[in-house]
Design an enzyme around this catalytic site. Structure first.
Site, PDB file in Angstrom:
ATOM      1  N   CYS A  98      -6.906  -1.224   3.278  1.00 56.06           N
ATOM      2  CA  CYS A  98      -6.672  -0.423   2.012  1.00 56.06           C
ATOM      3  C   CYS A  98      -5.124  -0.337   2.085  1.00 56.06           C
ATOM      4  O   CYS A  98      -4.534  -0.162   0.853  1.00 56.06           O
ATOM      5  CB  CYS A  98      -7.513   0.866   2.202  1.00 56.06           C
ATOM      6  SG  CYS A  98      -9.171   0.437   2.270  1.00 56.06           S
ATOM      7  N   SER A  99      -4.462   0.214   3.144  1.00 59.15           N
ATOM      8  CA  SER A  99      -3.076   0.768   3.304  1.00 59.15           C
ATOM      9  C   SER A  99      -2.398  -0.407   2.477  1.00 59.15           C
ATOM     10  O   SER A  99      -1.079  -0.197   2.292  1.00 59.15           O
ATOM     11  CB  SER A  99      -2.850   1.232   4.667  1.00 59.15           C
ATOM     12  OG  SER A  99      -3.726   2.186   4.996  1.00 59.15           O
TER      13      SER A  99
END
Lengths: 205, 189
Positions: A98-99
């Site tokens: 996600c990051s």
């Protein structure tokens, strides 16, 4: 004497476990922007929810608070008749894949503009967490919405709430009439290639 | 006594496990060592000219006609790589403007976990003038110890075709001029 030997063994054991962790590699091609602040959940079940929407369904409306200076709310219906909407659900802040997903979308505003589209990022995290996390990404051009309370309500409506309370890594494309035109509930461990979104936006022209 | 031997056995098992995990995880490219064996797909005409390579299919980095190759491991999705992009472009310009360095130092980028489309997005967004390659399935990334991005590797290519890693470091460089001085010093240029 016996005790001392035992203690020695224990220290060695702990030391070796430490060494093992030291040599664990960083997976996912993670950006150094997050330093050592990314929690690694390991490999997860690729998909852990029951689909509720189909291509052609009317997109369920929602209003969620956005991380921004004013902490304003964003509603899906404000784009009706005006913009195509790409919704990017990601499982949780401070996790590996996600990051390194939204920062990529952050350099392609022009591609969204060309297709008359806006992007909405949604996670089930609360606003303070989203604030700290997205600050590491630089200034984002798109709203990031918090589906924290009632927990995961919007994720559940879209059929992407997982059994552990996080959401799937999913993309929805909704046209100007409010109809779902594309659904990709992706393997949570992988990032969907950006060209998939572009191909689908092309079709809406 | 028996307890001690059980404990000893546990330690032995842990050591074995340790060795396994360490050997499974590929190491980051070591300074003084060589690159792991991997190939990149042959780029377009202009990039081939820049790198001094020919043929079709794929090539290995030591085939590049240069004394030093600077490899940037990046990703379209990495905010630090995005921020670093203008600096790396500036480094390229400085090298190109110096007649003594132009043919000696070449720069390439490898986009880990990026599809060719995504690499192209990055190239266009930042007007990257040097060749970029896609490592969509992370296969190169695994071989270089799954480094975080951006990561820079300096590879000295010797006249006999052998090569040696002279720089291998995580993070952007502090100052374009300083980085170039470091590169020249490490490669003896």
């Amino acid at each position: 004497m016996k005790n001392r030997i035992k203690r020695m063994w224990c220290v060695m054991l702990i030391g070796m476990i430490g060494v093992m962790f030291l040599f664990m590699p960083d997976a996912y091609g993670l950006s150094d922007a997050y330093k050592d602040n990314i929690f690694s959940p390991g490999m997860l079940k690729p998909r852990d929810s029951v689909p509720k929407l189909k291509v052609g369904s009317r997109a369920p409306d929602f209003t969620l608070p956005a991380v921004s200076g004013e902490n304003e709310n964003v509603s899906l219906k404000q784009y009706r008749g005006k913009k195509n909407v790409v919704i990017s659900f990601v499982p949780a802040a401070w996790t590996p894949v996600c990051s390194d997903q939204w920062p990529g979308y952050n350099i392609v505003k022009d591609i969204f503009d060309q297709h008359d589209a806006v992007l909405l990022g949604i996670t089930v995290d609360n606003l303070p967490t989203l604030f700290s996390w997205t600050n590491q990404m630089g200034k984002l051009w798109f709203p990031v919405l918090s589906d924290f309370w009632p927990h995961g309500k919007v994720s559940a409506k879209y059929g992407v709430l997982r059994s552990d309370g996080t959401s799937e890594r999913a993309l929805f494309i909704i046209d100007k009439k409010g109809i779902v035109r594309y659904i990709d509930v992706h393997d949570i461990n992988k990032r969907p290639p950006f060209e998939n979104i572009v191909k689908e936006l092309e079709k809406l022209k | 006594m028996r307890k001690i031997s059980i404990c000893g056995l546990a330690v032995f098992a842990t050591v074995l496990l340790c060795a396994c995990v360490i050997s499974m995880a590929e190491a980051q490219p070591p300074v003084g060592g060589v690159l792991p064996d991997f190939k990149l797909s042959m780029p377009g005409f202009a990039d081939k000219g820049y790198l001094g390579i020919s043929g079709f299919g794929s090539f290995r980095i030591p085939e590049i006609k240069a004394k030093l190759v600077i490899i940037e491991i990046f990703s379209m999705y990495c905010p630090f790589c995005q921020r670093e992009a203008p600096n790396v472009n500036q480094l390229y310009e400085k090298i190109q403007q110096d007649p003594g360095l132009r043919d000696a130092i070449k720069i390439i980028g490898i986009g880990v976990g990026n599809s060719p489309y995504e690499v192209d997005v990055f190239k266009k967004r930042y007007n990257v003038p040097f060749p970029l390659f896609a490592d969509g399935d992370y296969s190169i990334h695994k071989k270089i110890g799954e480094v975080r991005t951006p990561y820079f590797i300096g590879v000295k290519i010797n006249p006999d075709g052998s090569h040696q890693i002279v720089y291998s470091k995580l993070g952007g460089f502090e100052g374009v001029d300083q980085f170039l001085v470091t590169m020249r010093r490490l490669s003896g240029l």
